[in-house]
Design an enzyme around this catalytic site. Sequence first.
Site, short mmCIF file in Angstrom:
data_model
loop_
_atom_site.label_atom_id
_atom_site.label_comp_id
_atom_site.label_asym_id
_atom_site.label_seq_id
_atom_site.Cartn_x
_atom_site.Cartn_y
_atom_site.Cartn_z
N GLY A 76 0.78 -1.23 0.00
CA GLY A 76 0.00 0.00 0.00
C GLY A 76 0.81 1.28 0.00
O GLY A 76 0.26 2.36 0.18
N SER A 83 -2.54 2.09 -6.45
CA SER A 83 -2.87 0.70 -6.11
C SER A 83 -4.22 0.57 -5.43
O SER A 83 -4.71 -0.55 -5.23
CB SER A 83 -1.78 0.09 -5.22
OG SER A 83 -1.68 0.79 -4.00
N GLY A 143 5.43 -3.62 0.74
CA GLY A 143 5.11 -4.92 0.17
C GLY A 143 6.16 -5.38 -0.83
O GLY A 143 6.68 -4.59 -1.62
N VAL A 144 6.45 -6.67 -0.79
CA VAL A 144 7.44 -7.27 -1.69
C VAL A 144 7.00 -7.12 -3.15
O VAL A 144 7.82 -6.83 -4.03
CB VAL A 144 7.64 -8.76 -1.34
CG1 VAL A 144 8.38 -9.49 -2.44
CG2 VAL A 144 8.40 -8.90 -0.03
N GLY A 145 5.70 -7.32 -3.42
CA GLY A 145 5.22 -7.35 -4.80
C GLY A 145 5.57 -6.11 -5.59
O GLY A 145 6.20 -6.18 -6.65
N TYR A 433 12.80 7.83 -10.62
CA TYR A 433 12.75 6.44 -10.18
C TYR A 433 11.29 5.99 -10.11
O TYR A 433 10.48 6.61 -9.43
CB TYR A 433 13.44 6.31 -8.82
CG TYR A 433 13.39 4.94 -8.18
CD1 TYR A 433 13.39 3.77 -8.92
CD2 TYR A 433 13.36 4.83 -6.78
CE1 TYR A 433 13.36 2.53 -8.30
CE2 TYR A 433 13.35 3.60 -6.16
CZ TYR A 433 13.33 2.45 -6.92
OH TYR A 433 13.30 1.21 -6.31
N ASN A 435 9.69 3.65 -8.62
CA ASN A 435 9.09 3.35 -7.32
C ASN A 435 8.74 4.61 -6.53
O ASN A 435 7.98 4.53 -5.56
CB ASN A 435 10.02 2.45 -6.49
CG ASN A 435 9.73 0.98 -6.70
OD1 ASN A 435 8.78 0.62 -7.39
ND2 ASN A 435 10.54 0.12 -6.12
N TYR A 436 9.33 5.76 -6.91
CA TYR A 436 8.92 7.04 -6.32
C TYR A 436 7.96 7.71 -7.31
O TYR A 436 8.21 8.81 -7.80
CB TYR A 436 10.13 7.94 -6.06
CG TYR A 436 11.17 7.37 -5.13
CD1 TYR A 436 10.84 6.43 -4.16
CD2 TYR A 436 12.51 7.77 -5.21
CE1 TYR A 436 11.80 5.92 -3.30
CE2 TYR A 436 13.47 7.26 -4.36
CZ TYR A 436 13.11 6.33 -3.41
OH TYR A 436 14.07 5.82 -2.56
#
Length: 494
Positions: A76, A83, A143-145, A433, A435-436
């Site tokens: 999350g 998401s 979360g790993v995913g 990036y 993921n950011y």
Amino acid sequence: MSSHSAANTCTKQYIHSRNSSIYSSLLQAAQQNPRWVNSTTRKPLFIVAPTNVSEIQAAIVCSRKNGLQIRVVSGGHDYEGLSYRCKIPFIVIDLVNYRSIYIDSELKTAWVQAGATLGELYFKIADRSDIHAFPAGLFPSVGVGGHISGGGISTMLRKFGLAADNVVDATLIDANGKILDRNSMGEDVFWAIRGGGGASFGIIVSWKLKLVEVPSKVTVFDIDRFGKEARELVHRWQFIADKVSEDLFIRVIIQNSQVNGIKTVKASFNSLFLGEADKLIPLMSNAFPELDLKQENCIEMTWIQSVLFFAGFKDRKVLKVLSDRGTLYKSNFKGKSDFVQNPIPKIAFEEIWERFTKVESAYMLMDPFGGRMDEIPECELPFPHRQGNLFNIQYLVKWKIDGISESKRHIEWVNDLYNYMTPYVTHSPRAAYFNYKDLDLGMNNQDNTSYSQAKIWGKKYFKGNFEKLVQVKTKFDPGNYFRNEQSIPLMKYA
């Protein structure tokens, strides 16, 4: 759902409608950035919390048949809330109950279901070995995913590369509900989901990870400096952080602070060394004498204790806290990112320092590259930010009070800082990036965005790898079922 699932579980146990007693608690747990939650935010029709892969398959098949979109939550922490929000009717698949971790007997690999958190993964590894680890993020509740599918920066990237660099297999469910592994999905798709994001291609349900070996003792330090001294040290840090031993990771955290009631700016030099202090001190004395590292600054510990250290836990003996899925970082925030290839001049840091005195709870986190990151080609994975990058910057601002005016004030502050940094960071394109995630970089249309529109943001995240991601997406998900505001587009809409 019952007719499409091979499991015998009653659907009421894992499908939660809006009048379900657990619906609200699941949704609130998934929403780590409350600024995206208000009275106009569309809520999912259902939250599906599967316990097995058959239930995930059924959710995909049934959602497509009923014209619903899907959003997937593992931890999350999605920066822009993609998401758990959507502009058209949708469901959320929350993988909170799908988080088993299996480590092989030789401690070489681990199969991790996508709903596990990084903390749960680290705890499981440490339960088996003091000398094995996995190079992934600092916050245990992530979360790993999603983390691995976006690349995965860590304190050990200079030694082992990204989290995604250490993936050897994966299990994914496509838009037809078919379960695929590395062999059946093909090398192109396997390439794409390790850094290009999983949400554009399907639902990643598990990762097979290569564990790495670490010393039985590592050394950490956290040194704070203030004002002009801090500014001088940060400037000097740029020239050595990517060039020292790959066993040494020194990140810098710039933030606003106070000394004797007077506003100032603090720089924290936050470090992990894969070795003992008696080797670290001479190394630092040679490479970065200005920081004046001393024996009393160094703390030797196991790698798993260093995870707690970087996560901010004061008691580093209670490892079980890593398995606590309650987040410590829930707040309104806005993040942005940059990559730096040439040292930022001193005059720029003077302006940065001035800006930090005008806002509360702001951060500029700088993670050094070099080492292993210089050895991996740009095209090896979708994450292209390798050789030539000195460090990554994450700009982050947080605020507690909900409301339009507070949000506007803080977002304007971080946007102004980001604009000011333009001459000092990468350009053509200005890199970011994935993921950011940052929707300011550009967004897709609701249905089928053109390639030319999507490449505005896509080139910033993926540079030259964006074209290959589009080609893989077009072949693998030709109906563009898996999509959001920053998903990989189809080439046919060029």
